[in-house]
Design an enzyme around this catalytic site. Structure first.
Site, PDB file in Angstrom:
ATOM      1  CE1 TYR A  82      46.141  26.893  41.303  1.00 24.93           C
ATOM      2  CE2 TYR A  82      46.832  29.085  40.652  1.00 24.93           C
ATOM      3  CZ  TYR A  82      46.022  28.255  41.405  1.00 24.93           C
ATOM      4  OH  TYR A  82      45.094  28.805  42.263  1.00 24.93           O
ATOM      5  NE  ARG A  90      52.371  28.628  46.788  1.00 23.51           N
ATOM      6  CZ  ARG A  90      51.711  29.791  46.895  1.00 23.51           C
ATOM      7  NH1 ARG A  90      51.204  30.166  48.055  1.00 23.51           N
ATOM      8  NH2 ARG A  90      51.556  30.573  45.845  1.00 23.51           N
ATOM      9  NE  ARG A 106      38.428   8.374  31.892  1.00 23.63           N
ATOM     10  CZ  ARG A 106      38.657   9.543  32.491  1.00 23.63           C
ATOM     11  NH1 ARG A 106      39.414  10.455  31.899  1.00 23.63           N
ATOM     12  NH2 ARG A 106      38.149   9.793  33.679  1.00 23.63           N
ATOM     13  CE  LYS A 132      48.871  29.392  43.669  1.00 21.20           C
ATOM     14  NZ  LYS A 132      47.555  29.826  44.125  1.00 21.20           N
ATOM     15  CD  GLU A 177      42.738  28.660  51.447  1.00 20.58           C
ATOM     16  OE1 GLU A 177      43.803  29.300  51.464  1.00 20.58           O
ATOM     17  OE2 GLU A 177      42.628  27.556  50.880  1.00 20.58           O
ATOM     18  CG  LEU A 235      48.114  27.985  48.732  1.00 21.77           C
ATOM     19  CD1 LEU A 235      48.256  26.651  48.012  1.00 21.77           C
ATOM     20  CD2 LEU A 235      47.985  29.116  47.730  1.00 21.77           C
TER      21      LEU A 235
END
Ligand code: PDD
Length: 289
Positions: free
Chosen positions: A34, A53, A102, A149, A182, A206
């Site tokens: 995302y 990114r 699956r 991310k 972070e 990140l």
């Protein structure tokens, strides 16, 4: 709240009508990535950096970018213009798509699920600007690819809950070797003797767009920046601590593990950075649009 519009797989539709399959690998495996892109005065900020990114995250999980930069730009601007707010942020997610049987191994040639929606971007409260936020330090319980991310944010959510349970606003995370990484959804800077220090880029953090802009602004204004590993002792000795992200710019931390940071109020370098950041936003936006 005015009607919110979502973008889902090529269509714009009311947010409450946007539905995905229960077989989406994003839902079943957290198999997706995302971005969160801020919008000021209806203009997307640092879109190229966010798209860059996004592409790196996709490459890291062996996916291709479903759109060109031009396609992203067109659809995201379209989405923003369907909402009344001047300042917004876009949440954008790409998952590997629907798989009927699956299997951890993704089928070849799946069609990615592409989803985006907007929220109003609220200004940081006056109380935070005056008094900063409260932080606790917690063990960083995440994986070793925090540079991606990824939508799999369960550890971040758990650490945020733990911080709140301790009466704090957020947490700064410390690896098992004692290195600061972070925040739960932000990068960390400290100020020591007027020098800005932040952990170097690695698989533990990140590569924040706000982090990058702050480093650039600091360089432009002759504030020295050093990327180096930081420990709890560095945090405790800091004159100032900031948490940076696209939705909050730089937030001053004034209480760390119940002890005041520096003077216990937002510090002078943060105050300067606030006005430099506002100026830089203005000039970067003009260059971008
Ligand atoms: N998060 N580190 C983490 C773990 C983050 O989730 C974020 C941003 C950042 C700062 O990155 P940037 O400056 O590019 O926003 C650092 C977004 C805002 C979110 O998850 O909502």
């Amino acid at each position: 709240m005015p009607e919110q519009i979502a973008f889902l797989n090529g269509d714009f539709l009311p947010l409450e009508e946007a539905k995905i399959s229960t077989q989406d690998r994003g839902f079943l495996f957290g198999d997706g990535i995302y971005e969160v892109i801020p919008v000021f005065q209806k203009k997307l900020f640092q879109l190229d950096a966010h798209l860059d990114r996004l592409r790196k995250s996709l490459t890291a999980i062996s996916m291709q970018d479903p759109y060109s930069d031009e396609q992203w730009k067109a659809l995201l601007n379209d989405l923003v213009n369907r909402h009344p707010w001047n300042d917004q942020f876009i949440y954008l997610q790409v998952t590997r798509g629907i798989q009927w049987v699956r299997d951890h191994t993704p089928d070849k040639d799946l069609t990615p699920t592409i989803y985006a929606y907007c929220n109003p971007l609220k200004p940081v409260s006056e109380s935070i600007l005056q008094n900063g936020i409260k932080i606790v330090t917690l063990e960083d319980i995440r994986w070793l690819r925090c540079d991606i991310k990824a939508t799999t944010l369960l550890p971040n959510v758990m650490m945020k809950i733990a911080a709140k349970e301790q009466g704090a606003d957020d947490a700064i995370l410390i690896g098992r070797d004692g290195q600061i990484s972070e925040g739960t959804a932000s990068n960390v800077f400290i100020v020591k003797d007027e020098v800005l220090l932040t952990p170097p880029l690695s698989d533990r953090i990140l590569p924040g767009i706000t982090r990058m802009i702050i480093e650039k602004i600091a360089n432009d204004h002759s504030i020295k920046v050093i990327e180096q590993t930081l420990t709890l002792a560095d945090l405790e000795a800091a004159d100032e601590i900031w948490l940076t992200s696209s939705t909050k710019d730089a937030l001053p931390v004034c209480l760390l593990n119940n002890a005041p940071v520096g003077s216990g109020k937002p510090g002078p370098i943060w105050l300067k950075m606030q006005s430099y950041f506002a100026q830089a936003k203005h000039s970067l936006m003009q260059a971008e649009h």
